[in-house]
Design a protein around this motif. Structure first.
Motif, mmCIF file in Angstrom:
data_model
loop_
_atom_site.group_PDB
_atom_site.id
_atom_site.type_symbol
_atom_site.label_atom_id
_atom_site.label_comp_id
_atom_site.label_asym_id
_atom_site.label_seq_id
_atom_site.Cartn_x
_atom_site.Cartn_y
_atom_site.Cartn_z
ATOM 1 N N GLN A 193 -8.902 6.968 3.457
ATOM 2 C CA GLN A 193 -7.471 7.034 3.211
ATOM 3 C C GLN A 193 -7.153 7.422 1.764
ATOM 4 O O GLN A 193 -6.230 8.184 1.503
ATOM 5 C CB GLN A 193 -6.828 5.688 3.553
ATOM 6 N N LEU A 194 -7.919 6.924 0.816
ATOM 7 C CA LEU A 194 -7.575 7.088 -0.588
ATOM 8 C C LEU A 194 -8.284 8.265 -1.261
ATOM 9 O O LEU A 194 -7.849 8.718 -2.319
ATOM 10 C CB LEU A 194 -7.882 5.799 -1.362
ATOM 11 N N GLU A 216 -8.467 -2.770 -4.899
ATOM 12 C CA GLU A 216 -7.254 -3.533 -4.603
ATOM 13 C C GLU A 216 -6.862 -3.395 -3.130
ATOM 14 O O GLU A 216 -6.424 -4.365 -2.499
ATOM 15 C CB GLU A 216 -6.113 -3.051 -5.503
ATOM 16 N N GLN A 217 -7.005 -2.199 -2.593
ATOM 17 C CA GLN A 217 -6.643 -1.999 -1.187
ATOM 18 C C GLN A 217 -7.553 -2.805 -0.266
ATOM 19 O O GLN A 217 -7.086 -3.407 0.714
ATOM 20 C CB GLN A 217 -6.744 -0.506 -0.848
ATOM 21 N N VAL A 277 -10.584 2.561 4.318
ATOM 22 C CA VAL A 277 -9.855 2.616 3.047
ATOM 23 C C VAL A 277 -10.333 3.808 2.209
ATOM 24 O O VAL A 277 -9.540 4.523 1.586
ATOM 25 C CB VAL A 277 -10.026 1.294 2.276
ATOM 26 N N ARG A 324 -7.982 1.393 -7.289
ATOM 27 C CA ARG A 324 -7.119 1.482 -6.103
ATOM 28 C C ARG A 324 -7.886 1.080 -4.848
ATOM 29 O O ARG A 324 -7.364 0.374 -3.979
ATOM 30 C CB ARG A 324 -6.589 2.907 -5.953
#
Length: 730
Positions: free
Chosen positions: A627-628, A664-665, A624, A661
């Protein structure tokens, strides 16, 4: 009579072959025009390509942006063809110079200091920026067409012609990838050329009345034209004009015939000749393929109207007939008179010359008229007298020469014996030298690695076949090259220094990178020893390929800085990198934030489901993060389930948004262990760099306190901690 007949026949042929003359003149004219256009294209495209290849081979220091821009500025002044020279790096850095139509030079650059916005300035005559012109936000050279085309190329590539809004003209660019000292792709060098130069060249050609010349690409789109018409159909869409939609009816009809004849312009282009009827005239057309390096394949088309040629041919025919009639009749009468006056004396001279040729040297002649031939007869009689005297003297010389030859032959017989003996001795010595040379060559070629022998200028004197195999150059090419030209730019400097060290101290060694003919970069460890040969010092060099060793060093470096389970930075590498980033942040007064992230209830996952499930949870969380987060953000594994994140150019407000973010992900994830479905959550502590922070330790401590608050506040949440005072930060 023969002269009259020849004149009549020439006049008849002149009028009857008018059409053939027109065809021949049209062919010659078309070939001349196409030859001039081809030469102009070759000169301009070669100039652009030379700049790109020169820059890619130089290995400029990409960290010295000001010095790099100064070099590009000097190149733009030295080379007239390119309108733009630039470089874009893998780190999103861009440096370029551009010549505008009014000859004003503009400087552009984009890097971290500009917030990756492209800033453009006018240049002084010394290449210094003067005044702020314009800025383009969020500019990334890696997204440009020339960069994407070149990053996977092995050499220079050419882009398709493209519309350049700044000058509202067509341009074409050459690009070439560059590599760092370790052989890694690092940048793309590019140079662009304004195709308006080619259109201007076509318009300035001395074309016959009504003639046309234009160039199209494989898609049938106009590249350049001698006609004054725009090459862009719609500037708002950057839409280029097809030749079949030209304003000129002749160009439209020629383009339609070319497309019909070739069926499709995706097939290989071939030379075509045709006759086109358009605009109440017949046009002689030739379309010849033009190819330049990789990526350029165009058609050069020239159309000559018949009306512009046939008038010249007819005028020439009329003039020819008039001159023939005016000259033939007087010449005929004069010829009869001269023949009677000259024929008799010439016949006498001819008979006398035949007598001398047969050996009768006592022959003489008598001629009184005309005066010139009488003088010639007297000269002839004097010549025969001198010939008789010369033959008598020649006979005496012949006898003396025969006697001298006999005497000299006796002398040479004695000298030949000594000469033959000397030749045998020299042949034996040369055989010994060849045998020693062949033995030396076999020994040199049997050595492992590369071997070379160079003089004080670095010129190769001797080398083994391994050097030819490694570099890809044959023996003749190596003989013409300097040793330094086989290595990359950085290695050349080191080699020159080490070569001088070997001559001074007797030995030296270093590491250097050989650039093979096909572009491969091969690292070698080279040792050199100084020897004396033919009265002058030379250096023997031996090199061993250390490619495998370099790979092992890179792997050890990667293992030392990268966490094996997650692929992110280790704790030590994270802390070292963070200190460097904090120094930069402090110097330029830019924002910086730090996050501490911890997986909630991680111990119970390990205890209840095993360490494999725990490792899976860690990998999911890191996935994650990758990715972010941005490419410039840094993630490090600080403990078992604890991670640190460094966010350059990011204030606390933005950092909290990013943290939320991420949280939450991750909360939406789960992992499966056996029959169990395990949910994941994380707690995150955030803080921002303050001007009184002196290192990463204070930032990590505040982020850790924020993380502690998040844990004790119920987990699965983000907490921001701001240092209000310098004492609190301490």
């Amino acid at each position: 009579m023969p002269m009259l007949a020849a004149g009549s026949l020439a006049g008849w042929l002149s009028f009857s072959n008018t059409e053939r003359a027109v065809n021949d003149l049209a062919d010659k004219y078309r070939h001349e025009v196409i030859g001039n256009v081809t030469a102009d294209l070759n000169a301009h495209l070669a100039g652009v390509q030379r700049v790109v290849e020169l820059n890619a081979r130089q290995g400029w220091d990409l960290s010295d942006l000001k010095g790099l821009q100064r070099r590009l500025f000097n190149q733009l002044l030295a080379f007239q063809t390119p309108t733009q020279i630039a470089v874009g790096t893998t780190e999103r850095v861009f440096v370029g110079v551009e010549r505008r139509p009014d000859d004003k030079v503009m400087l552009s650059h984009s890097d971290l200091s500009t917030g990756y916005g492209l800033n453009t300035y006018a240049a002084t005559r010394h290449g210094e920026p003067h005044g702020y012109s314009v800025s383009v936000p969020d500019y990334d050279p890696r997204q440009q067409l020339w960069y994407r085309r070149a990053e996977n190329a092995l050499g220079t590539i050419w882009t398709d012609p493209f519309y350049y809004p700044g000058e509202k003209t067509l341009q074409i660019a050459a690009a070439r990838p560059a590599f760092d000292a370790l052989g890694q792709f690092s940048a793309v060098y590019v140079a662009a050329m304004n195709l308006e130069k080619t259109s201007r060249f076509l318009r300035e050609l001395s074309l016959a009345g009504g003639a046309r010349a234009f160039i199209i690409d494989r898609k049938g789109l106009l590249i350049a034209s001698s006609l004054d018409e725009p090459l862009i159909r719609d500037e708002s869409l950057f839409d280029r004009l097809p030749a079949i939609e030209s304003r000129d009816a002749v160009v439209r009809k020629i383009a339609g015939r070319i497309r019909t004849a070739a069926a499709t312009l995706q097939a290989p282009l071939e030379r075509q000749e045709m006759r086109i009827e358009a605009e109440q005239d017949v046009h002689y057309v030739e379309a010849r393929p033009y190819r330049f390096d990789e990526g350029i394949e165009w058609l050069v088309v020239v159309a000559i109207p018949e009306s512009g040629l046939i008038g010249h041919v007819k005028d020439g025919n009329s003039t020819t007939m008039f001159l023939l009639l005016a000259l033939t009749l007087p010449a005929l009468g004069l010829a009869i008179l001269i023949a009677h006056w000259i024929d008799v004396p010439v016949s006498r001279l001819s008979r006398a010359a035949e007598a001398i040729a047969s050996g009768r040297l006592d022959e003489s002649i008598e001629i009184t008229q005309p005066r010139e031939l009488a003088s010639l007869g007297e000269s002839f009689n004097a010549m025969t007298a001198r010939l008789r005297e010369s033959f008598a003297a020649l006979e005496q010389s012949k006898q003396k020469l025969e006697e001298r030859v006999i005497e000299r032959t006796r002398e040479l017989d004695g000298q030949n014996s000594a000469l033959i003996e000397e030749i045998h001795r020299r042949e034996a010595a040369e055989h010994g030298i060849r045998r020693e040379r062949d033995f030396t060559r076999r020994v040199v070629n049997s050595l492992p690695g590369i071997f070379f022998l160079v003089d004080e200028e670095g010129q190769d004197v001797l080398w083994n076949t391994n050097l030819e195999t490694v570099t890809g150059y044959d023996g003749e090419e190596l003989a013409s090259l300097s040793l330094f030209s086989l290595f990359d730019a950085n290695s050349r400097i080191a080699l020159r220094h080490k070569l001088q060290e070997a001559f001074a101290q007797g030995h030296a060694e270093c590491e250097a990178i050989i650039v093979a003919r096909d572009g491969r970069r091969i690292p070698f460890h080279i040792k050199g020893e100084c020897i004396e040969m033919d009265g002058s010092p030379h250096v023997i060099g031996m090199g061993v390929d250390i490619t495998q060793r370099k790979r092992l060093e890179d792997e050890l470096r990667r293992l030392a800085t990268t966490d094996a389970l997650t692929g992110v930075a280790t704790r030590g590498h994270f802390l070292d990198s963070a200190e460097l980033e904090i120094e930069r942040t402090h110097r330029y007064q830019r924002p910086l934030s730090v996050m501490m992230l911890d997986i909630d209830h991680f111990k119970s996952i390990n205890d209840s489901h095993g360490h494999a499930a725990g490792d899976m949870a860690i990998q999911k969380v890191v996935g994650v993060l990758k990715q972010l987060l941005r490419g410039e953000d840094l993630v490090g594994r600080l403990g078992g389930e604890e991670f640190g994140v460094l966010l350059p150019e990011t204030d606390s407000a933005r950092a909290v948004i990013v943290a939320e973010r991420i949280r939450e992900q991750i909360a939406a994830l789960h992992i499966v262990s056996g029959e169990s479905r395990i949910s994941l959550t994380v707690s995150i502590g955030v803080t921002e760099y303050q001007r009184f922070d002196t290192g990463i330790d204070g930032l990590l401590l505040r982020a850790d306190l924020a993380l502690y608050s998040a844990k004790h506040g119920g987990r699965n949440r983000t907490v921001l901690r701001v240092a209000a005072r310098e004492t609190e930060a301490a």
